[in-house]
Scaffold this active site. Sequence first.
Site, PDB file in Angstrom:
ATOM      1  N   PRO A 159       0.885  -1.199  -0.039  1.00 27.46           N
ATOM      2  CA  PRO A 159       0.010  -0.081  -0.152  1.00 27.46           C
ATOM      3  C   PRO A 159       0.842   1.211   0.172  1.00 27.46           C
ATOM      4  CG  PRO A 159       0.230  -0.800   2.050  1.00 27.46           C
ATOM      5  CD  PRO A 159       0.900  -1.933   1.292  1.00 27.46           C
ATOM      6  N   MET A 160       0.551   2.274  -0.741  1.00 30.80           N
ATOM      7  CA  MET A 160       1.589   3.357  -0.863  1.00 30.80           C
ATOM      8  C   MET A 160       0.360   4.574  -1.178  1.00 30.80           C
ATOM      9  SD  MET A 160       4.233   2.110  -3.622  1.00 30.80           S
ATOM     10  CE  MET A 160       3.644   1.073  -4.440  1.00 30.80           C
ATOM     11  N   GLN A 174      -6.904  -1.274   2.328  1.00 33.34           N
ATOM     12  CA  GLN A 174      -6.246  -0.706   3.430  1.00 33.34           C
ATOM     13  C   GLN A 174      -6.895   0.715   3.803  1.00 33.34           C
ATOM     14  OE1 GLN A 174      -2.211   1.197   4.232  1.00 33.34           O
ATOM     15  NE2 GLN A 174      -1.871  -0.845   4.908  1.00 33.34           N
ATOM     16  N   CYS A 219       1.795   3.313   9.443  1.00 33.93           N
ATOM     17  CA  CYS A 219       2.512   4.642   8.965  1.00 33.93           C
ATOM     18  C   CYS A 219       3.113   5.269   9.923  1.00 33.93           C
ATOM     19  CB  CYS A 219       1.137   5.234   8.367  1.00 33.93           C
ATOM     20  SG  CYS A 219       1.763   6.863   7.539  1.00 33.93           S
ATOM     21  N   ASN A 266       7.891  -7.242   4.594  1.00 29.78           N
ATOM     22  CA  ASN A 266       7.847  -6.034   3.842  1.00 29.78           C
ATOM     23  C   ASN A 266       9.412  -5.300   4.235  1.00 29.78           C
ATOM     24  OD1 ASN A 266       5.942  -2.994   4.025  1.00 29.78           O
ATOM     25  ND2 ASN A 266       7.316  -3.605   2.490  1.00 29.78           N
ATOM     26  N   GLY A 267      10.071  -4.897   3.357  1.00 32.67           N
ATOM     27  CA  GLY A 267      11.229  -4.155   3.628  1.00 32.67           C
ATOM     28  C   GLY A 267      12.484  -4.873   2.843  1.00 32.67           C
ATOM     29  N   ASN A 268      13.307  -3.967   2.020  1.00 28.59           N
ATOM     30  CA  ASN A 268      14.405  -4.514   1.366  1.00 28.59           C
ATOM     31  C   ASN A 268      14.358  -5.324  -0.091  1.00 28.59           C
ATOM     32  OD1 ASN A 268      15.564  -3.350   3.866  1.00 28.59           O
ATOM     33  ND2 ASN A 268      16.524  -5.323   4.644  1.00 28.59           N
ATOM     34  N   ALA A 280       7.344  -1.712  -2.393  1.00 22.70           N
ATOM     35  CA  ALA A 280       6.551  -0.395  -2.467  1.00 22.70           C
ATOM     36  C   ALA A 280       7.684   0.629  -3.275  1.00 22.70           C
ATOM     37  CB  ALA A 280       6.376   0.259  -0.919  1.00 22.70           C
TER      38      ALA A 280
END
Length: 444
Positions: free
Chosen positions: A114-115, A168, A197, A297-299, A321
């Site tokens: 989600p962005m 979301q 967030c 989530n991440g990297n 993302a």
Amino acid sequence: MKFIIPSLSLRSSRNCCYPAQKSIMASPLTQTLTLSQTQTGSFHADPAQDDLDDIPCSEPQQERQERQQLLLSSSDSLPLGFGSPSRCLSGESLVERAWTHWAKLGRPKLIVAPMVDNSELPFRMLCRKYGAEAAYTPMLHSRIFTENEKYRNQEFTTCKEDRPLFVQFCANDPEVLLEAAMRVEPFCDYVDINFGCPQRIARRGNYGAFLMDNLPLVKSLVQKLALNLNVPVSCKIRVFPDLQDTIKYARMLEDAGCSLLAVHGRTRDEKDGKKFRADWDAIRAVKNAVRIPVLANGNIRHVDDVHTCLEKTGADGVLSAESLLENPALFAGYRTAEWVVGSEGSERDGKLDQTDLLVEYLKFCERYPVPWRMIRAHVHRMLGDWFRMHPHVREDLNSQSKLTFEFLYNMVDRLRELGTRIPLYLDDKHGDRVPADGLVSRDV
């Protein structure tokens, strides 16, 4: 065919800690929705440009009415059989049902995160074309979603190919969240709650990662949905500095009725993804501590990171993302030149570049209209390297108070005619991730 959430009766406004929202009149030219400035954290310096950029790129009124009618009558919009609300199920039954639902969706591993203002329908469809197996909507503000028809119509659109889909919301009021969630549950596979967030706007509004300071409220939000929705509840979280606190947090969410947990491996204070590496060990600890599906989530910068992350975390899927914004073909194995360095020469020109991807994105926007501010943002992210080489083209773009598709297509032609191409690369060992038809068609 695009679906737009139909208008439902609206109740009176509640008092809550979100910033006040202006009433929206019918004319988008005279009084436009200002959510992009007051609610999402992004800020536009030029009010006149803000008004023009908030206008959908196109959408005849008759077409909108026809789509609304289709939405109301479409059998394809029903939930995917998660069943009745979970108010009478035991913990074991909830876990079993969570996995059954995940299996029905095909156990997607490659997921668009989600962005805010960036994971809208045309971008999701572009990413799906290049290997994404599921996607989140942008974060939606639950209170504004329940109160404002224009916000609903602009910020949440979908189509029958846009599945599996997570919708979301940010929230701090269980009743408001439930009302918003009930509006979208026929058109998605999960209703997701944003507990991750870390931005100042979330602090001011008391939502996202700042609810980590109020775990009873977090639990009540999850329980309210789990006890009343026919689709499962998912949650997206950040980790605590202390691993044991993170594990307790994850187990609390599972006990409250969360059916899928996405874990961003950074703390609330680690906002800069380039400065702080995501903690995959913490994600693995969460995966080992709960019984429901877990996403990491991440990297995730290129396809090698996908495989490494899945191996090291044991997660059931990954979210990307920022990297997808620059390279929407990431999940198909394409990578930017930044991630080719040191690869021992195994990469080859993938016969695809970011201007190609932008053209495809614009064609999706013509089919599924969105506000121009979203399109403008994607143009800058996809063509950032090109603009650094040709800043005069970027200046021309920035000088346009009103964008058109004709201008954007002509801008792409100008960049190509300047003679410098910036290709995306494919690693031969991941060639199986390329679409079966080889070169991607320019006609979406």
